[in-house]
Write a protein that holds these residues in place. Structure first.
Motif, PDB file in Angstrom:
ATOM      1  N   TYR A  82       0.823  -1.205   0.000  1.00 37.34           N
ATOM      2  CA  TYR A  82       0.000   0.000   0.000  1.00 37.34           C
ATOM      3  C   TYR A  82       0.861   1.260   0.000  1.00 37.34           C
ATOM      4  O   TYR A  82       0.603   2.200  -0.749  1.00 37.34           O
ATOM      5  CB  TYR A  82      -0.933  -0.003   1.209  1.00 37.34           C
ATOM      6  CG  TYR A  82      -1.641   1.301   1.412  1.00 37.34           C
ATOM      7  CD1 TYR A  82      -2.682   1.673   0.570  1.00 37.34           C
ATOM      8  CD2 TYR A  82      -1.270   2.179   2.424  1.00 37.34           C
ATOM      9  CE1 TYR A  82      -3.335   2.883   0.737  1.00 37.34           C
ATOM     10  CE2 TYR A  82      -1.907   3.387   2.594  1.00 37.34           C
ATOM     11  CZ  TYR A  82      -2.948   3.731   1.748  1.00 37.34           C
ATOM     12  OH  TYR A  82      -3.569   4.933   1.924  1.00 37.34           O
ATOM     13  N   MET A 117       2.422   1.757  -3.444  1.00 37.30           N
ATOM     14  CA  MET A 117       1.436   2.242  -4.413  1.00 37.30           C
ATOM     15  C   MET A 117       1.093   3.704  -4.146  1.00 37.30           C
ATOM     16  O   MET A 117       0.930   4.500  -5.077  1.00 37.30           O
ATOM     17  CB  MET A 117       0.172   1.383  -4.347  1.00 37.30           C
ATOM     18  CG  MET A 117       0.351   0.001  -4.926  1.00 37.30           C
ATOM     19  SD  MET A 117      -1.102  -1.051  -4.750  1.00 37.30           S
ATOM     20  CE  MET A 117      -2.361  -0.085  -5.507  1.00 37.30           C
ATOM     21  N   LYS A 118       0.992   4.066  -2.874  1.00 33.82           N
ATOM     22  CA  LYS A 118       0.670   5.443  -2.503  1.00 33.82           C
ATOM     23  C   LYS A 118       1.784   6.397  -2.940  1.00 33.82           C
ATOM     24  O   LYS A 118       1.512   7.465  -3.493  1.00 33.82           O
ATOM     25  CB  LYS A 118       0.467   5.517  -0.990  1.00 33.82           C
ATOM     26  CG  LYS A 118       0.028   6.862  -0.493  1.00 33.82           C
ATOM     27  CD  LYS A 118      -0.224   6.803   1.003  1.00 33.82           C
ATOM     28  CE  LYS A 118      -0.565   8.160   1.544  1.00 33.82           C
ATOM     29  NZ  LYS A 118      -0.733   8.133   3.011  1.00 33.82           N
ATOM     30  N   LYS A 119       3.043   6.008  -2.726  1.00 37.71           N
ATOM     31  CA  LYS A 119       4.171   6.841  -3.144  1.00 37.71           C
ATOM     32  C   LYS A 119       4.227   6.980  -4.656  1.00 37.71           C
ATOM     33  O   LYS A 119       4.495   8.061  -5.180  1.00 37.71           O
ATOM     34  CB  LYS A 119       5.482   6.256  -2.611  1.00 37.71           C
ATOM     35  CG  LYS A 119       5.681   6.480  -1.136  1.00 37.71           C
ATOM     36  CD  LYS A 119       6.982   5.889  -0.657  1.00 37.71           C
ATOM     37  CE  LYS A 119       7.126   6.041   0.847  1.00 37.71           C
ATOM     38  NZ  LYS A 119       8.361   5.458   1.346  1.00 37.71           N
ATOM     39  N   ALA A 120       3.959   5.893  -5.376  1.00 43.21           N
ATOM     40  CA  ALA A 120       3.963   5.947  -6.842  1.00 43.21           C
ATOM     41  C   ALA A 120       2.854   6.860  -7.347  1.00 43.21           C
ATOM     42  O   ALA A 120       3.058   7.650  -8.274  1.00 43.21           O
ATOM     43  CB  ALA A 120       3.793   4.541  -7.414  1.00 43.21           C
ATOM     44  N   HIS A 121       1.699   6.789  -6.730  1.00 42.62           N
ATOM     45  CA  HIS A 121       0.572   7.642  -7.132  1.00 42.62           C
ATOM     46  C   HIS A 121       0.893   9.108  -6.859  1.00 42.62           C
ATOM     47  O   HIS A 121       0.620   9.986  -7.697  1.00 42.62           O
ATOM     48  CB  HIS A 121      -0.682   7.211  -6.373  1.00 42.62           C
ATOM     49  CG  HIS A 121      -1.912   7.924  -6.806  1.00 42.62           C
ATOM     50  ND1 HIS A 121      -2.121   9.258  -6.606  1.00 42.62           N
ATOM     51  CD2 HIS A 121      -3.020   7.476  -7.438  1.00 42.62           C
ATOM     52  CE1 HIS A 121      -3.275   9.605  -7.082  1.00 42.62           C
ATOM     53  NE2 HIS A 121      -3.856   8.534  -7.601  1.00 42.62           N
ATOM     54  N   GLU A 122       1.463   9.404  -5.696  1.00 44.59           N
ATOM     55  CA  GLU A 122       1.828  10.780  -5.355  1.00 44.59           C
ATOM     56  C   GLU A 122       2.903  11.314  -6.300  1.00 44.59           C
ATOM     57  O   GLU A 122       2.858  12.470  -6.715  1.00 44.59           O
ATOM     58  CB  GLU A 122       2.310  10.864  -3.906  1.00 44.59           C
ATOM     59  CG  GLU A 122       1.210  10.659  -2.893  1.00 44.59           C
ATOM     60  CD  GLU A 122       0.176  11.772  -2.905  1.00 44.59           C
ATOM     61  OE1 GLU A 122       0.538  12.924  -3.165  1.00 44.59           O
ATOM     62  OE2 GLU A 122      -1.002  11.467  -2.658  1.00 44.59           O
ATOM     63  N   LYS A 164       3.457  10.362  -9.395  1.00 44.96           N
ATOM     64  CA  LYS A 164       2.815  10.576 -10.694  1.00 44.96           C
ATOM     65  C   LYS A 164       1.999  11.860 -10.679  1.00 44.96           C
ATOM     66  O   LYS A 164       2.045  12.654 -11.622  1.00 44.96           O
ATOM     67  CB  LYS A 164       1.914   9.390 -11.024  1.00 44.96           C
ATOM     68  CG  LYS A 164       1.203   9.497 -12.350  1.00 44.96           C
ATOM     69  CD  LYS A 164       0.320   8.300 -12.580  1.00 44.96           C
ATOM     70  CE  LYS A 164      -0.503   8.481 -13.841  1.00 44.96           C
ATOM     71  NZ  LYS A 164      -1.462   7.379 -14.011  1.00 44.96           N
ATOM     72  N   LYS A 165       1.271  12.074  -9.597  1.00 43.29           N
ATOM     73  CA  LYS A 165       0.447  13.276  -9.471  1.00 43.29           C
ATOM     74  C   LYS A 165       1.327  14.534  -9.441  1.00 43.29           C
ATOM     75  O   LYS A 165       1.010  15.535 -10.072  1.00 43.29           O
ATOM     76  CB  LYS A 165      -0.369  13.170  -8.182  1.00 43.29           C
ATOM     77  CG  LYS A 165      -1.484  14.153  -8.061  1.00 43.29           C
ATOM     78  CD  LYS A 165      -2.165  13.964  -6.711  1.00 43.29           C
ATOM     79  CE  LYS A 165      -3.629  13.744  -6.898  1.00 43.29           C
ATOM     80  NZ  LYS A 165      -4.336  13.653  -5.608  1.00 43.29           N
ATOM     81  N   GLU A 166       2.431  14.462  -8.710  1.00 42.62           N
ATOM     82  CA  GLU A 166       3.343  15.610  -8.612  1.00 42.62           C
ATOM     83  C   GLU A 166       3.995  15.907  -9.957  1.00 42.62           C
ATOM     84  O   GLU A 166       4.131  17.063 -10.348  1.00 42.62           O
ATOM     85  CB  GLU A 166       4.417  15.332  -7.548  1.00 42.62           C
ATOM     86  CG  GLU A 166       5.332  16.509  -7.292  1.00 42.62           C
ATOM     87  CD  GLU A 166       4.620  17.699  -6.692  1.00 42.62           C
ATOM     88  OE1 GLU A 166       5.068  18.832  -6.969  1.00 42.62           O
ATOM     89  OE2 GLU A 166       3.632  17.514  -5.969  1.00 42.62           O
ATOM     90  N   GLU A 223       2.753  15.245 -12.886  1.00 41.10           N
ATOM     91  CA  GLU A 223       1.701  15.809 -13.743  1.00 41.10           C
ATOM     92  C   GLU A 223       1.437  17.264 -13.366  1.00 41.10           C
ATOM     93  O   GLU A 223       1.242  18.116 -14.225  1.00 41.10           O
ATOM     94  CB  GLU A 223       0.424  14.994 -13.586  1.00 41.10           C
ATOM     95  CG  GLU A 223      -0.675  15.416 -14.528  1.00 41.10           C
ATOM     96  CD  GLU A 223      -1.879  14.510 -14.404  1.00 41.10           C
ATOM     97  OE1 GLU A 223      -2.939  15.041 -14.017  1.00 41.10           O
ATOM     98  OE2 GLU A 223      -1.751  13.310 -14.678  1.00 41.10           O
ATOM     99  N   GLU A 229     -11.376  19.494 -10.116  1.00 41.51           N
ATOM    100  CA  GLU A 229     -10.184  18.714  -9.773  1.00 41.51           C
ATOM    101  C   GLU A 229      -9.717  19.042  -8.356  1.00 41.51           C
ATOM    102  O   GLU A 229      -9.342  18.154  -7.599  1.00 41.51           O
ATOM    103  CB  GLU A 229      -9.073  19.004 -10.775  1.00 41.51           C
ATOM    104  CG  GLU A 229      -7.828  18.197 -10.540  1.00 41.51           C
ATOM    105  CD  GLU A 229      -6.749  18.513 -11.560  1.00 41.51           C
ATOM    106  OE1 GLU A 229      -5.578  18.571 -11.158  1.00 41.51           O
ATOM    107  OE2 GLU A 229      -7.085  18.713 -12.736  1.00 41.51           O
TER     108      GLU A 229
END
Length: 73
Positions: free
Chosen positions: A19, A22-27, A29-31, A33, A54
């Protein structure tokens, strides 16, 4: 009506590590972007509706109504 006894769910250390990864990868990716699409707001005071949605986390659902070939008279 419950037909069977509830199943016990156990949280393991592997689950927590997965978890967090996955959370770090999502953050990240968001950063990335956010850095890529950075446009400072203009002083006109008008903010696009999509940006507002958004920011507040609103995901509008699109209408799923079927279209008829002839109008209802």
């Amino acid at each position: 009506m419950i037909r069977r006894n509830p199943t016990k769910i156990e949280l393991r250390l592997d689950d927590l590590q997965e978890y967090e990864a996955m959370k770090k990868a999502h953050e990240a990716k968001k950063e990335a972007e956010r850095q890529q699409n950075f446009n400072p707001p203009s002083w006109s005071g008008k903010v696009p509706q999509t940006e507002i949605h958004e920011r507040i986390g609103y995901m509008p659902q699109q209408n799923q109504q079927p279209r008829h070939s002839r109008p209802n008279i």
